[in-house]
Design an enzyme around this catalytic site. Structure first.
Site, short mmCIF file in Angstrom:
data_model
loop_
_atom_site.label_atom_id
_atom_site.label_comp_id
_atom_site.label_asym_id
_atom_site.label_seq_id
_atom_site.Cartn_x
_atom_site.Cartn_y
_atom_site.Cartn_z
N SER A 171 0.84 -1.21 0.00
CA SER A 171 0.00 0.00 0.00
C SER A 171 0.87 1.25 0.00
O SER A 171 1.75 1.41 0.86
CB SER A 171 -0.87 0.03 1.25
OG SER A 171 -1.92 -0.88 1.15
N HIS A 205 -3.34 0.90 -4.67
CA HIS A 205 -2.90 -0.30 -5.41
C HIS A 205 -3.37 -0.11 -6.86
O HIS A 205 -4.53 -0.36 -7.18
CB HIS A 205 -3.49 -1.57 -4.81
CG HIS A 205 -2.92 -1.90 -3.46
ND1 HIS A 205 -1.92 -2.83 -3.29
CD2 HIS A 205 -3.17 -1.39 -2.24
CE1 HIS A 205 -1.60 -2.89 -2.00
NE2 HIS A 205 -2.34 -2.03 -1.34
N HIS A 256 -5.90 -8.66 -1.55
CA HIS A 256 -6.03 -8.97 -0.13
C HIS A 256 -7.26 -9.84 0.09
O HIS A 256 -8.24 -9.73 -0.66
CB HIS A 256 -6.18 -7.68 0.68
CG HIS A 256 -5.11 -6.66 0.40
ND1 HIS A 256 -5.18 -5.80 -0.67
CD2 HIS A 256 -3.95 -6.39 1.05
CE1 HIS A 256 -4.11 -5.02 -0.66
NE2 HIS A 256 -3.34 -5.35 0.35
N TYR A 299 -9.57 -9.45 2.25
CA TYR A 299 -10.78 -8.68 2.55
C TYR A 299 -11.45 -8.12 1.28
O TYR A 299 -12.57 -7.61 1.35
CB TYR A 299 -10.48 -7.54 3.54
CG TYR A 299 -9.44 -6.54 3.06
CD1 TYR A 299 -9.76 -5.57 2.13
CD2 TYR A 299 -8.14 -6.59 3.53
CE1 TYR A 299 -8.80 -4.67 1.68
CE2 TYR A 299 -7.18 -5.69 3.10
CZ TYR A 299 -7.52 -4.73 2.17
OH TYR A 299 -6.57 -3.86 1.71
N GLU A 300 -10.76 -8.22 0.13
CA GLU A 300 -11.40 -7.76 -1.11
C GLU A 300 -12.47 -8.75 -1.56
O GLU A 300 -13.27 -8.44 -2.44
CB GLU A 300 -10.34 -7.55 -2.20
CG GLU A 300 -9.43 -6.38 -1.89
CD GLU A 300 -8.31 -6.20 -2.90
OE1 GLU A 300 -8.57 -5.69 -3.99
OE2 GLU A 300 -7.16 -6.58 -2.58
N ALA A 329 2.88 -2.27 3.82
CA ALA A 329 2.73 -1.25 4.86
C ALA A 329 2.19 -1.98 6.08
O ALA A 329 1.28 -2.80 5.95
CB ALA A 329 1.74 -0.19 4.40
N MET A 387 -2.24 -6.99 6.57
CA MET A 387 -3.30 -7.84 6.01
C MET A 387 -2.85 -8.48 4.70
O MET A 387 -3.66 -8.66 3.78
CB MET A 387 -4.56 -6.99 5.77
CG MET A 387 -5.01 -6.18 6.97
SD MET A 387 -6.33 -5.03 6.54
CE MET A 387 -6.26 -3.89 7.94
N SER A 388 -1.56 -8.77 4.60
CA SER A 388 -1.08 -9.32 3.31
C SER A 388 0.17 -10.17 3.52
O SER A 388 0.49 -10.58 4.62
CB SER A 388 -0.77 -8.17 2.34
OG SER A 388 0.40 -7.47 2.74
N ASN A 422 2.48 3.14 10.77
CA ASN A 422 1.76 3.60 11.98
C ASN A 422 2.15 2.69 13.12
O ASN A 422 2.66 1.58 12.90
CB ASN A 422 0.24 3.55 11.75
CG ASN A 422 -0.24 2.17 11.37
OD1 ASN A 422 0.09 1.66 10.30
ND2 ASN A 422 -0.98 1.54 12.24
N HIS A 440 -6.37 4.16 6.73
CA HIS A 440 -5.70 3.80 5.47
C HIS A 440 -5.04 5.00 4.80
O HIS A 440 -4.06 4.83 4.08
CB HIS A 440 -6.70 3.12 4.54
CG HIS A 440 -6.06 2.58 3.28
ND1 HIS A 440 -5.10 1.59 3.30
CD2 HIS A 440 -6.22 2.93 1.97
CE1 HIS A 440 -4.70 1.34 2.06
NE2 HIS A 440 -5.37 2.13 1.24
#
Ligand SMILES: O=P(O)(O)O[C@H]1O[C@H](CO)[C@@H](O)[C@H]1O
Ligand SMILES: Nc1nc2[nH]cnc2c(=O)[nH]1
Length: 267
Positions: free
Chosen positions: A37, A68, A90, A92-93, A120, A223-224, A247, A261
């Protein structure tokens, strides 16, 4: 003989996609890069680019996440042929995990020997600060623990074995090389190493979850990456991976910080 999972792509599907790409470029990549990201700018470093939008590549899923771009870029980096995913997929997509890891198998069939993944991530390690770069030495594949694992389903031995080893997932020589080069370049203050934890997302973590992950030995959370690493190792590619700490995970109930995000992707 096998349950009809209809979630992934066959060896022949992957080969058709790889052959379609190879027919349209003379680049023969030995290195494949995945941009995390907000890190798509990495692809702009490639010279003599031949780029494809994911929507034009047979069998490819589409990027749906801001930051992306959804382009597969072939070109050269320091004179070496490379291919670069400007945008990854990902869980969650909403795609099945076997589909979002398809590009790793395409990389393999394009001739890629080494995959370099970036992401990230939120820093869990209390010594980390925003802007640090973490060389990933291992991962916790939390969706995999629950059976959401990219190698679930029939195993095609042309890709790899049924039960692949993961204790050597992250290539130690490449980690050492990166550390040495980082120190030579004076990156000592922000170059780290650690364990990456993959969650399914898309919500960011609660405070209790961050505390738990930290106790479990994770230094960064995202998440990846872990799903891609598993598939890349299954088919025998070397793996090197980096997290950019965008972060710091919120671990304290007094904190006013809120993960978002925009901060992660730089806009
Ligand atoms: O892992 P990459 O693709 O860098 O993206 C990270 O950033 C997004 C959250 O802001 C999530 O998708 C997380 O995994
Ligand atoms: N899950 C998760 N993904 C991230 N990606 C970037 N930062 C974070 C984070 O704090 N948590």
């Amino acid at each position: 003989m096998f349950p009809d999972l209809n979630t992934g792509f066959t060896y022949e599907d992957c080969k058709a996609t790889a052959d379609w790409l190879l027919a349209q470029t003379d680049v023969r990549p030995l290195v494949g890069i995945v941009c995390g990201s907000g890190l798509g700018g990495l692809a702009d470093m490639l010279k003599d680019q031949v780029a494809f939008n994911y929507k034009d590549i047979p069998n490819f899923p589409q990027s749906t996440v801001h930051g992306h771009a959804g382009r597969l870029v072939f070109g050269t980096l320091k004179g070496r042929d490379c291919v670069c995913m400007q945008g990854r997929f990902h869980l969650y997509e909403g795609y099945p995990i076997q589909k979002i890891t398809l590009p790793m198998r395409i990389f393999k069939l394009l001739g890629v020997e080494t995959v370099m993944l970036t992401n990230a991530a939120g820093g869990l390690n209390q010594d980390f600060k925003v802007g640090d770069i973490m060389i990933i030495k291992d991962h916790l594949n939390i969706p995999g623990f629950a059976g959401n694992h990219p190698l679930v389903g029939p195993n095609d031995e042309r890709f790899g074995v049924r039960f692949p080893c993961m204790s050597d997932a992250y290539d130690r020589e490449l980690q050492q090389l990166a550390m040495d080069v980082g120190h030579e370049l004076g990156f000592t203050d922000f170059l780290r190493e650690g364990v990456y934890c993959m969650l399914g997302g898309p919500s960011f973590e609660t405070i209790a979850e961050c505390r738990m992950l930290s106790k479990l030995g994770a230094d960064a959370v995202g998440m990846s990456t872990a799903h891609e690493v598993v598939v890349a190792r299954h088919c025998g590619m070397r793996v090197f991976a980096l997290s950019l700490i965008t972060n710091l995970a919120v671990m304290d109930y007094d904190s006013e910080e809120k993960a978002n995000h925009e901060e992660v992707s730089g806009g």
